[in-house]
Design a protein around this motif. Structure first.
Motif, PDB file in Angstrom:
ATOM      1  N   ALA A  36      46.496  46.871  47.552  1.00 48.08           N
ATOM      2  CA  ALA A  36      46.176  46.284  48.736  1.00 48.08           C
ATOM      3  C   ALA A  36      47.472  45.872  49.102  1.00 48.08           C
ATOM      4  CB  ALA A  36      45.207  44.660  48.369  1.00 48.08           C
ATOM      5  N   PRO A  37      48.185  46.441  51.156  1.00 42.72           N
ATOM      6  CA  PRO A  37      49.064  46.418  51.508  1.00 42.72           C
ATOM      7  C   PRO A  37      49.932  44.899  51.656  1.00 42.72           C
ATOM      8  CG  PRO A  37      47.468  47.586  53.172  1.00 42.72           C
ATOM      9  CD  PRO A  37      46.748  47.018  51.752  1.00 42.72           C
ATOM     10  N   GLU A  38      49.413  44.228  51.276  1.00 38.44           N
ATOM     11  CA  GLU A  38      49.943  43.058  51.308  1.00 38.44           C
ATOM     12  C   GLU A  38      50.022  42.519  49.147  1.00 38.44           C
ATOM     13  OE1 GLU A  38      45.453  42.233  50.541  1.00 38.44           O
ATOM     14  OE2 GLU A  38      46.680  43.396  52.210  1.00 38.44           O
ATOM     15  N   MET A  39      50.211  43.428  48.517  1.00 44.66           N
ATOM     16  CA  MET A  39      50.105  42.699  47.671  1.00 44.66           C
ATOM     17  C   MET A  39      51.615  42.586  47.214  1.00 44.66           C
ATOM     18  SD  MET A  39      49.429  44.953  43.961  1.00 44.66           S
ATOM     19  CE  MET A  39      47.785  44.303  44.504  1.00 44.66           C
ATOM     20  N   THR A  40      52.882  41.625  46.607  1.00 44.38           N
ATOM     21  CA  THR A  40      53.658  41.941  46.257  1.00 44.38           C
ATOM     22  C   THR A  40      53.994  42.582  45.208  1.00 44.38           C
ATOM     23  OG1 THR A  40      53.348  40.078  44.570  1.00 44.38           O
ATOM     24  CG2 THR A  40      53.688  39.233  46.688  1.00 44.38           C
TER      25      THR A  40
END
Length: 330
Positions: free
Chosen positions: A260-264
């Motif tokens: 997922a793009p929002e993953m840290t």
């Protein structure tokens, strides 16, 4: 390679050196004494085995050394090079045996005291059978190409020694009942059979030991195991560019995963750490390299082959069936 297995590998390689030194000396002395080209050919075979044992011992010691600045991927390919050299040495031995056998076939010579030759061949077969079994067992534990090649050297010697022994026994029996019979050509014929068996073993060893020098991928079942581990992580939406290879007893696995793009960074690092641990547990002595990419659902052809995104699968059921079929065939 674990420390205990390293010690076993070196100890077994030394045992092979000692046994081959003893057998080479014994065969050469007896072969010359009784005038048997097949026994002399076996002495040459054992001499090649002795050289191969020294090479295997060097390779096992060298390949077990840790990574360094000059060898960041380890020293595993010393074993592959060792196995290839050993195979080429077998080819050389076979050529020499053929040359001597043909010369004696044209001009057969009487064999003196063939019983001694039979005794030496029996001892050689027994010793090499024991040592080769030991080499195969340790080679399997250590995943050592060099020890396995050395084991096949000695196992070939077992079969060829038995062949020479059979030829000498036939000569003894025939000469006992028919003293005037001229069957010394059988000695040379046995030597030629020995050479043929050696050539076959040399070819198999060359293919097996040299393949990893060209970075051939891991066996299908090991690649499938890696793919299954990747697919079990629910945070991964897809993967691609899976590449594998092997050097000595060490495996190398690298691939890209989509998340997922929002993953840290911390979350993605944890995923790669778990993948590394799981793959290393399944395939011992494996170096895993993972590249993380954001999944933006653009679904390029490359991404689709390893897509495990449930939303994409639901919208493209027919396409995914074809893709999964192609993955299973690999």
């Amino acid at each position: 390679m674990k420390e205990e297995i390293k010690k076993q590998a070196v100890k077994t390689a030394k045992l092979s050196v000692y046994s081959n030194t003893f057998l080479t000396s014994g065969k050469l002395i007896v072969g010359i004494a009784i005038g048997s080209v097949s026994v002399i050919s076996e002495a040459v075979h054992s001499l090649i085995d002795l050289i191969a044992s020294f090479i295997a011992l060097f390779a096992v010691k060298k390949s077990s050394q840790p990574d360094d600045n000059d060898h960041p991927y380890g020293h595993g390919k010393f074993e592959n090079i060792s196995g290839t050299i050993e195979a080429l040495l077998i080819f050389a031995a076979a050529v020499y045996i053929i040359y001597e056998a043909v010369a004696r076939l044209i001009n057969p010579q009487e064999i003196v005291m063939p019983v001694i030759g039979v005794l030496v061949m029996f001892i050689s077969s027994a010793v090499n059978f024991f040592i080769s079994n030991r080499l195969f067992a340790v080679a399997k534990k250590a995943e050592s190409v060099a020890l396995e090649a050395d084991g096949w050297h000695l196992r070939t010697d077992v079969y060829t020694s038995l062949g020479v022994m059979a030829a000498l026994l036939i000569i003894i029996v025939v000469k006992f009942f028919y003293p005037e019979a001229n069957i010394y050509w059988l000695d040379s014929a046995a030597a030629l059979i020995v050479a043929a068996m050696i050539l076959k073993a040399a070819y198999s060893l060359t293919v097996k030991s040299a393949r990893d020098l060209f970075d051939i991928c891991l066996p299908d079942e090991e690649v499938a195991a890696v793919e299954n581990i990747i697919r079990t992580d629910k945070n991964i939406t897809g993967y691609h560019d899976l590449k594998t290879r092997k050097a000595g007893n060490r495996r190398f696995v690298e691939f890209h995963i989509l998340v997922a793009p929002e993953m840290t960074v911390l979350q993605s690092h944890e995923i790669t750490r778990k993948l590394d641990s799981a793959i290393a547990s399944k395939l011992e002595n494996t170096l895993v390299t993972v590249h993380v990419e954001p999944c933006d659902n653009t679904c390029t052809p490359k991404c689709r082959t390893g897509c495990i995104n449930k939303y994409y699968k639901l919208e493209n059921k027919d396409k995914m069936k074809d893709i999964e079929k192609s993955i299973k065939k690999r």
